[in-house]
Each structure stands twice: as structure tokens, then as C-alpha cells.
Design a protein around this motif. Sequence first.
Motif, PDB file in Angstrom:
ATOM      1  N   LEU A 192       0.789  -1.232   0.000  1.00  0.00           N
ATOM      2  CA  LEU A 192       0.000   0.000   0.000  1.00  0.00           C
ATOM      3  C   LEU A 192       0.820   1.280   0.000  1.00  0.00           C
ATOM      4  N   GLY A 193       2.060   1.230   0.469  1.00  0.00           N
ATOM      5  CA  GLY A 193       2.846   2.437   0.620  1.00  0.00           C
ATOM      6  C   GLY A 193       2.658   3.074   1.983  1.00  0.00           C
ATOM      7  N   THR A 194       3.511   4.040   2.318  1.00  0.00           N
ATOM      8  CA  THR A 194       3.477   4.671   3.635  1.00  0.00           C
ATOM      9  C   THR A 194       2.207   5.468   3.871  1.00  0.00           C
ATOM     10  N   GLU A 195       1.712   6.149   2.836  1.00  0.00           N
ATOM     11  CA  GLU A 195       0.551   7.016   3.000  1.00  0.00           C
ATOM     12  C   GLU A 195      -0.667   6.260   3.518  1.00  0.00           C
ATOM     13  N   ALA A 196      -0.845   5.030   3.067  1.00  0.00           N
ATOM     14  CA  ALA A 196      -2.017   4.237   3.458  1.00  0.00           C
ATOM     15  C   ALA A 196      -1.675   3.186   4.504  1.00  0.00           C
ATOM     16  N   LEU A 197      -0.476   3.250   5.090  1.00  0.00           N
ATOM     17  CA  LEU A 197      -0.055   2.220   6.038  1.00  0.00           C
ATOM     18  C   LEU A 197      -0.952   2.160   7.259  1.00  0.00           C
ATOM     19  N   GLY A 198      -1.281   3.322   7.848  1.00  0.00           N
ATOM     20  CA  GLY A 198      -2.115   3.336   9.049  1.00  0.00           C
ATOM     21  C   GLY A 198      -3.496   2.763   8.802  1.00  0.00           C
ATOM     22  N   ASP A 199      -4.134   3.216   7.705  1.00  0.00           N
ATOM     23  CA  ASP A 199      -5.469   2.713   7.371  1.00  0.00           C
ATOM     24  C   ASP A 199      -5.426   1.230   7.016  1.00  0.00           C
ATOM     25  N   GLY A 200      -4.439   0.859   6.215  1.00  0.00           N
ATOM     26  CA  GLY A 200      -4.330  -0.531   5.798  1.00  0.00           C
ATOM     27  C   GLY A 200      -4.096  -1.467   6.966  1.00  0.00           C
ATOM     28  N   PHE A 201      -3.250  -1.056   7.896  1.00  0.00           N
ATOM     29  CA  PHE A 201      -2.965  -1.913   9.047  1.00  0.00           C
ATOM     30  C   PHE A 201      -4.189  -2.035   9.945  1.00  0.00           C
ATOM     31  N   GLY A 202      -4.994  -0.974  10.004  1.00  0.00           N
ATOM     32  CA  GLY A 202      -6.229  -1.048  10.782  1.00  0.00           C
ATOM     33  C   GLY A 202      -7.187  -2.082  10.213  1.00  0.00           C
ATOM     34  N   TYR A 203      -7.367  -2.072   8.886  1.00  0.00           N
ATOM     35  CA  TYR A 203      -8.229  -3.072   8.246  1.00  0.00           C
ATOM     36  C   TYR A 203      -7.641  -4.475   8.386  1.00  0.00           C
ATOM     37  N   LEU A 204      -6.318  -4.552   8.351  1.00  0.00           N
ATOM     38  CA  LEU A 204      -5.666  -5.846   8.520  1.00  0.00           C
ATOM     39  C   LEU A 204      -5.930  -6.406   9.915  1.00  0.00           C
ATOM     40  N   MET A 205      -5.910  -5.533  10.906  1.00  0.00           N
ATOM     41  CA  MET A 205      -6.227  -5.948  12.271  1.00  0.00           C
ATOM     42  C   MET A 205      -7.660  -6.470  12.362  1.00  0.00           C
ATOM     43  N   PHE A 206      -8.560  -5.867  11.602  1.00  0.00           N
ATOM     44  CA  PHE A 206      -9.946  -6.337  11.586  1.00  0.00           C
ATOM     45  C   PHE A 206     -10.019  -7.765  11.048  1.00  0.00           C
ATOM     46  N   ALA A 207      -9.255  -8.038   9.990  1.00  0.00           N
ATOM     47  CA  ALA A 207      -9.199  -9.399   9.452  1.00  0.00           C
ATOM     48  C   ALA A 207      -8.632 -10.368  10.484  1.00  0.00           C
ATOM     49  N   ASN A 208      -7.591  -9.938  11.178  1.00  0.00           N
ATOM     50  CA  ASN A 208      -7.007 -10.772  12.228  1.00  0.00           C
ATOM     51  C   ASN A 208      -8.033 -11.073  13.316  1.00  0.00           C
ATOM     52  N   GLY A 209      -8.838 -10.051  13.653  1.00  0.00           N
ATOM     53  CA  GLY A 209      -9.854 -10.232  14.684  1.00  0.00           C
ATOM     54  C   GLY A 209     -10.915 -11.231  14.275  1.00  0.00           C
ATOM     55  N   ILE A 210     -11.309 -11.198  12.995  1.00  0.00           N
ATOM     56  CA  ILE A 210     -12.293 -12.163  12.499  1.00  0.00           C
ATOM     57  C   ILE A 210     -11.757 -13.586  12.663  1.00  0.00           C
ATOM     58  N   GLY A 211     -10.490 -13.780  12.282  1.00  0.00           N
ATOM     59  CA  GLY A 211      -9.891 -15.101  12.393  1.00  0.00           C
ATOM     60  C   GLY A 211      -9.775 -15.577  13.825  1.00  0.00           C
ATOM     61  N   VAL A 212      -9.278 -14.703  14.698  1.00  0.00           N
ATOM     62  CA  VAL A 212      -9.084 -15.071  16.103  1.00  0.00           C
ATOM     63  C   VAL A 212     -10.415 -15.345  16.784  1.00  0.00           C
ATOM     64  N   PHE A 213     -11.428 -14.569  16.447  1.00  0.00           N
ATOM     65  CA  PHE A 213     -12.731 -14.731  17.086  1.00  0.00           C
ATOM     66  C   PHE A 213     -13.437 -16.009  16.638  1.00  0.00           C
ATOM     67  N   SER A 214     -13.217 -16.426  15.386  1.00  0.00           N
ATOM     68  CA  SER A 214     -13.944 -17.577  14.847  1.00  0.00           C
ATOM     69  C   SER A 214     -13.243 -18.910  15.083  1.00  0.00           C
ATOM     70  N   GLY A 215     -11.914 -18.913  15.104  1.00  0.00           N
ATOM     71  CA  GLY A 215     -11.179 -20.166  15.196  1.00  0.00           C
ATOM     72  C   GLY A 215     -11.375 -20.953  16.488  1.00  0.00           C
ATOM     73  N   PRO A 216     -11.047 -20.381  17.660  1.00  0.00           N
ATOM     74  CA  PRO A 216     -11.158 -21.140  18.909  1.00  0.00           C
ATOM     75  C   PRO A 216     -12.556 -21.642  19.247  1.00  0.00           C
ATOM     76  N   PRO A 217     -13.632 -20.857  19.101  1.00  0.00           N
ATOM     77  CA  PRO A 217     -14.961 -21.412  19.384  1.00  0.00           C
ATOM     78  C   PRO A 217     -15.311 -22.599  18.491  1.00  0.00           C
ATOM     79  N   LEU A 218     -14.916 -22.530  17.217  1.00  0.00           N
ATOM     80  CA  LEU A 218     -15.183 -23.647  16.310  1.00  0.00           C
ATOM     81  C   LEU A 218     -14.416 -24.889  16.750  1.00  0.00           C
TER      82      LEU A 218
END
Length: 481
Positions: free
Chosen positions: A402-428
Motif C-alpha cells: 500500500l505504501g506509507t501514505e495508506a499504512l495506518g489505514d491498511g494496518f487497521g483493516y488488517l487488524m480487523f481481518a485478524n480479529g475475524i480469524g481469532v474470534f472464529s477459530g477457537p470457538p469452532l
Amino acid sequence: MLEERKKRFSSVEGGPWGCVVVLAAFCIQFLTFGTTQSIGVYNIEFLRYFETTAAKVSLVGSINLGVVLGTGPLASVLMTRWSHRQVALLGAVLCNIGLITMPFAPNLEYMYAFYGVLSGLGYCLVYVPSHVLSGLYFLKHRSLATGIATAGSGMGAAVFPVVMFKIIDYYGWRGSLYIVSGLNLHLLIFAALLRPVPKKFLKTIAAAEELQTLNVSKKRRKSEVNGCETENITPVNGQISNCDCNEIDTELDVNSTMLSADEKLGTYARLRKHFLAVFTIDFIIYWFSNICWNAGGAIVLIFFPEYAYSAGLSKENASITYTMAGAGSCIGCVLGGMLGNIKYFNRIGLYIGGNFGAGIVTLLLTLKVLHTFAGLFMISLVFGLMFGIILGLLVVVTSDLLGTEALGDGFGYLMFANGIGVFSGPPLAGLLIDMYGDEDLAMYLSGILTCCGGLTMCGVYVRKKLCGSRVRKEITINVEL
């Protein structure tokens, strides 16, 4: 001229405060992930105390990790309005409020709300700003800097399980949480050390990155337009009216151009520009890859102590083998950062290798011949090493895509993806254990999901093969507003 400017940029990057910020980020991740990733040690106590199922107990940790990672976009929004330091201080206050109420928990639902949601939100708000800021201070050594910062999570995961086992054994699980809360109060100190990047320094880094991008793009992407060589330049809004490459000034002030253009854009155009800058095809592939490996990795982090205990190890030995995942992760984060810092090194290939490595090692965990202290010790260590390599590359791969300009926004969305995975994996995984009474099924699921993370990321190479290599541009040329 270009080489002289590059040398000048590389000589000033980081500086004394850059080192302080990296150290503060390391300590923040040490406490944040040391606490969140060690909740598996408490699962054995919760199962017995509350007399409930593995699926319900696993929700305590999975909700917490899910909120830590899933609320990344909120942290990104707050960082656009407040400084990184202010957001981190707010997070430090919230996570400590959630932790100090844990000893009074009358049931698991109480823990879901206070530890899972409130502390999880606090940890996110203190983690994201520290991690992003550690990358913004550097350009040439960004991969190494973020790798060192991320190593704090592995160190915390190595130290906290042993500490928690000892204090639980001595004070009980309720009494131990007072001590954990006291340790987490130090987050206020480390958050206060997150000094904002000086604007002049940030512009220097951005300009150096833009010059580097222009230089690389001329070597990698050439096409014939009106008899001249030019790059693929994607407009932010509207149409490019002139593709004459001779009119591209490499000394263009990128930040000033972008700022003046942004001021003329309406709300819809700003949002469109934002999403076009972040959600590229490669980043979307990367986003789904993160869901997969986080779901698989979270299963190991949540269930490993209980799995090792059921395999015949004592509680103490189960905790010791679990700490090896943290130790390996610490080494892997630094190793991934060092390798990613090597010029022309294939970072995406290393990221894919880390996914497949962690997945295969998890599948090997189910072999009964390895259900000894030595066997689980080595499996945990290698898994942590592979996992750490992935973590050490998160920021730098996001920056590459993404480049430096979009790093903050991109990493925030990436964290959201990480949260989806972490939240769904252990209960399953917990549901599978409750239904079939076989804990090996949880590890099979973990290994398959983690390997899927690497397989999904291979889509980046498929996309490049089919569509060709396209270099993202962060400049606007003759754009019709």
C-alpha cells in the motif's frame, strides 16, 4: 543527485527518538500479548471452577483476542484525529479497567464483557499506534524496526505463562489477576513515550520513499504510449489527461500535491479515494490470508496448555512447553525483520513459507509419538518460530502493498481481518471437542486453516502472472477534479 538524496534520507531516519519508540512498542507488545496470549493457562482453572464446556471457556480468550485485532479500524480512525500517544494512553486506561474487575467475576459472561470486550478494546488502542509509529520512523530499516517491536509479543508469550502458573499456584486465579493488572499499569508509561514523528522528518521519509518508488517503477514497468516510455499511473479521481513521461518531475513535492487535491474533494470523493488506495486486489488477498492463519494460530494459543495437559504432562510442564511458542515467536519476529530488511529479498515468499511452516508443525502436533515433554517442547518452539516470522512481516508487507501514505489505514483493516480469524477459530475448535471428545480435531483444524493462509497469499503471484506487475503510485498528475 538521486543517490545523494537517498544517502541523506538514510542518514537521518529513526534517530534517538525512533529507537525509544521501538523500545516502547516492544514493551507494549510484551505486556499486551503476554497477557492476552497466556489466557490459555487460566482455561484449566476456568473449566474446573465454572464447571462448563471447552467452547464456552475458549470464548473468554477468543473474544479478547478478537476485539484486540478486530477493532483495528477504530484505532486507525482515532489516529487520524488524535496523536498516536493520545490513542495509546486511552487504550492503556481501558485495558486496566477491564483487568482490575476480573477477580470479581461471578460468571463467564462477566468475563466476556470486561476482559473480552473492554480490555480487548484497550489493548487494541495501545498496540496499533505503537506498532504503526515504530514503522513510520524508519524507511531503510523499517522491516528490522517493526520486527524488533513485534518480538515483544513473543517475549511476553514466553514469560507470562510461567509467571501466571506460579502466581496462580500461590495466590489462586483470582489473586493472580491483581498482579497481572499491576503489571499492565506500566502500559501508561510506555504509551507516554510514543512521541509523534516530527512533520519535517515524516515528509523527508515520504519523499525518499516516493523517489525510490519512481526509480524502481521505471525499471520494472514500461509500456509504449505515444512513442514514449511511461509507468502505470492510477489517478485518485477522474482521468489522467497527459501521459507524457517527460512531464513527470521526480522532485515533485508529493505531500503538498496530495494535500491540495484533498482539500478540493467532497466527502464521497474522499471515501472513494480512501477505498481505492487501500483495497487493491493484492491487499484483499492479503486480508483473507490473515483471516485464515489467525484462525489457525489462535486455536493453538488458546488450547495448547490444555492439550499438553491432556497428553499427560503436568500443569507446570504444560506451561513450560507453551512458553516455547513465545520464545520461538520472539526469535522469529527478529529473524523475519532481518530477512525482510535485505534488499530484493522476497518478503511475500517468506510470509507464505511461515504460513505453511506453522500449519505443518501444528498437524505434526497430533502424532502420539511426540506427546512427551521433549516432543511438545520442540513442536511449540518451531511453531512459535514460524508464527513469529509472519508477525515480523505484517507491517512491512502492508507497506509494500500500500505504501506509507495508506499504512495506518491498511494496518487497521488488517487488524480487523485478524480479529475475524481469532474470534472464529477457537470457538469452532471448542465446538468440535465438545461434539466428538477428540482434542486432535482442534489441531487438525488449526493446521489446515494456517496452511490455507499461505495458499491464499499465493494468489498475489497468480494475479501478477495474469495481470502483470503493477507499481502503485501515490502522486496525482493533471487530475480533473
